[in-house]
Each structure stands twice: as C-alpha cells, then as structure tokens.
Design a protein around this motif. Structure first.
Motif, PDB file in Angstrom:
ATOM      1  N   CYS A   1     -11.552  -2.609   8.415  1.00  0.00           N
ATOM      2  CA  CYS A   1     -10.194  -3.057   8.770  1.00  0.00           C
ATOM      3  C   CYS A   1      -9.535  -3.882   7.669  1.00  0.00           C
TER       4      CYS A   1
ATOM      5  N   ARG B   1      -5.689  -7.479   6.437  1.00  0.00           N
ATOM      6  CA  ARG B   1      -5.952  -6.424   7.419  1.00  0.00           C
ATOM      7  C   ARG B   1      -5.049  -5.220   7.142  1.00  0.00           C
ATOM      8  N   ILE B   2      -5.575  -4.030   7.399  1.00  0.00           N
ATOM      9  CA  ILE B   2      -4.821  -2.830   7.046  1.00  0.00           C
ATOM     10  C   ILE B   2      -3.587  -2.635   7.909  1.00  0.00           C
ATOM     11  N   ASP B   3      -3.586  -3.131   9.151  1.00  0.00           N
ATOM     12  CA  ASP B   3      -2.396  -2.956   9.987  1.00  0.00           C
ATOM     13  C   ASP B   3      -1.219  -3.752   9.433  1.00  0.00           C
ATOM     14  N   LYS B   4      -1.490  -4.917   8.853  1.00  0.00           N
ATOM     15  CA  LYS B   4      -0.421  -5.709   8.234  1.00  0.00           C
ATOM     16  C   LYS B   4       0.145  -4.994   7.008  1.00  0.00           C
TER      17      LYS B   4
ATOM     18  N   MET C   1       0.054  -1.734   6.471  1.00  0.00           N
ATOM     19  CA  MET C   1       0.777  -0.560   6.941  1.00  0.00           C
ATOM     20  C   MET C   1       2.234  -0.912   7.246  1.00  0.00           C
ATOM     21  N   ASP C   2       2.454  -2.022   7.930  1.00  0.00           N
ATOM     22  CA  ASP C   2       3.819  -2.456   8.251  1.00  0.00           C
ATOM     23  C   ASP C   2       4.625  -2.699   6.977  1.00  0.00           C
TER      24      ASP C   2
ATOM     25  N   GLN D   1       5.493   0.663   5.168  1.00  0.00           N
ATOM     26  CA  GLN D   1       6.521   1.390   5.907  1.00  0.00           C
ATOM     27  C   GLN D   1       7.886   0.730   5.724  1.00  0.00           C
TER      28      GLN D   1
ATOM     29  N   GLU E   1      -7.260   5.814   7.517  1.00  0.00           N
ATOM     30  CA  GLU E   1      -8.127   4.787   8.078  1.00  0.00           C
ATOM     31  C   GLU E   1      -7.506   4.157   9.315  1.00  0.00           C
ATOM     32  N   TYR E   2      -6.203   3.983   9.308  1.00  0.00           N
ATOM     33  CA  TYR E   2      -5.485   3.373  10.423  1.00  0.00           C
ATOM     34  C   TYR E   2      -5.643   4.218  11.692  1.00  0.00           C
TER      35      TYR E   2
ATOM     36  N   ARG F   1      -7.620   3.304  15.520  1.00  0.00           N
ATOM     37  CA  ARG F   1      -6.837   3.186  16.752  1.00  0.00           C
ATOM     38  C   ARG F   1      -7.509   3.905  17.904  1.00  0.00           C
TER      39      ARG F   1
END
Length: 205
Positions: free
Chosen positions: A81, A163-166, A168-169, A172, A200-201, A205
C-alpha cells in the motif's frame, strides 16, 4: 516457455496473471528463473518474488547480478500500500549541466530495454531531486542546450512511504502519467507510473 529465448520468456512471464506466474516458476530450475527475473524490470520481479517462499526468493536473488538483486531487495522491503512497493527504481537522472543531445543519445539506448517516463529528472551530485524537463522539450532543444536552461523546479513529487490511494488522487487531479519518488531526504529513489499505480490500487480494493 522453455523453448523461448530468455528475453521473450521474461516478457511472457511479466504479462501473466499472478497465479500463472507462480505455477510457471515452480516448473523452472532456479538458474533459469533467476535469469528471467533479472531481465524483467525490478518492480515486476519484486512483485513476483513477494509471492514465493522466502527461502526460494533468497536463492533466486543470490544468483542474480548484485546490483539487480539489491534493487529488487530494496523494493521488497517496502510495506504493501506504499508508493515504494509499486515504484520502479530503474531510472536515469541527469545533472543540470548535461546537454540535450547527450540525453537523447542516452535515452535511445535505454528505451530499448525499459519503459521511459515523459519527464527527465534532474538531480545534484548527492542525488537530491532539483527539477524536471519534459521529453518533448529536450527533443526540441538544440543539442548543446543544457538541461538547466529547460528545467522547471515547480514539480509534483511523492515520498516512498506515502500511501498509494493518496498518490492516486494527486495524479488524477493533475492528470499526471508519472511522478518522481523521493525519500525523506529528498533523494530521488524511483518513479511511479500511473498504469502501475492503477493496477496495484485495483488489487487492494
């Protein structure tokens, strides 16, 4: 797969689904498996080795060139992550006094082996990230033009422990295809590509 040359076999292995990769590795002798993993980008090899037993992973790494095995080991140390677990540390950085013509010559050779970013990153002698130029700007410039004349120091970057979700945002929001990754000391340690991040994202999920 056993009848293919190593370069082609490595490409096939890289594109397989995870379960198929693991099934194939079980049929390969250690020497053959390590040869294929050594050809692959370090981040892809690290992902595959994360799913094999610690003892076999260590055995395969020990048979690789020391520089390649060290690159893979570094990636395997990052927590899932995090950006560091997804980034590639196969990159080339240039100093600000490098001429555009020298960069193009170097990239022609490198792009035959691996993915190249849309951006060229600049670092100082200690490896600290100082700026970037676009590949288009370098290609359009005169051969003797220095990168310092083309660079911008206004750039988006992420840290290897983010973290990868941060991330990603962020990618984008600013429509970025790649971002430089630095450690806590602002030393450039890798590049994160949007395609790898999305892959990876989705898995997480």
């Amino acid at each position: 797969i056993h009848s293919l040359d190593d370069e082609t076999a490595a490409e096939v292995l890289e594109e397989m689904e995870e379960d198929d990769q693991q099934d194939l590795l079980k049929t390969l002798p250690d020497e053959k498996a390590s040869d294929l993993l050594e050809i692959m980008p370090s981040d892809e090899a690290a992902d595959i080795l994360e799913n094999v037993s610690d003892s076999r992973a260590e055995k395969l790494l020990d048979q690789m060139d020391k520089e390649n095995s060290n690159d893979i080991r570094e990636l395997m140390e990052y927590e899932d992550c995090t950006v560091g677990s997804v980034m590639t540390n196969d990159f080339v950085a240039y100093g600000p006094d490098t001429a555009a013509g020298d960069v193009i010559a170097g990239l022609k050779e490198k792009c035959e082996e691996e993915e190249i970013s849309h951006y060229i990153y600049l670092t100082d002698k200690e490896g600290h990230l100082t700026g970037l130029v676009t590949l288009l700007d370098v290609a359009s410039a005169g051969r003797s033009t220095k990168l310092s004349e083309l660079m911008t120091d206004h750039l988006y970057l992420v840290h290897d422990e983010n973290r990868i979700d941060k991330v990603m945002d962020l990618m984008q929001k600013y429509n970025l295809q790649a971002m430089p990754v630095t450690d806590e000391n602002n030393v450039l340690v890798g590049i994160i590509f949007l395609n790898d991040l999305i892959h990876e994202y989705i898995k997480l999920r």
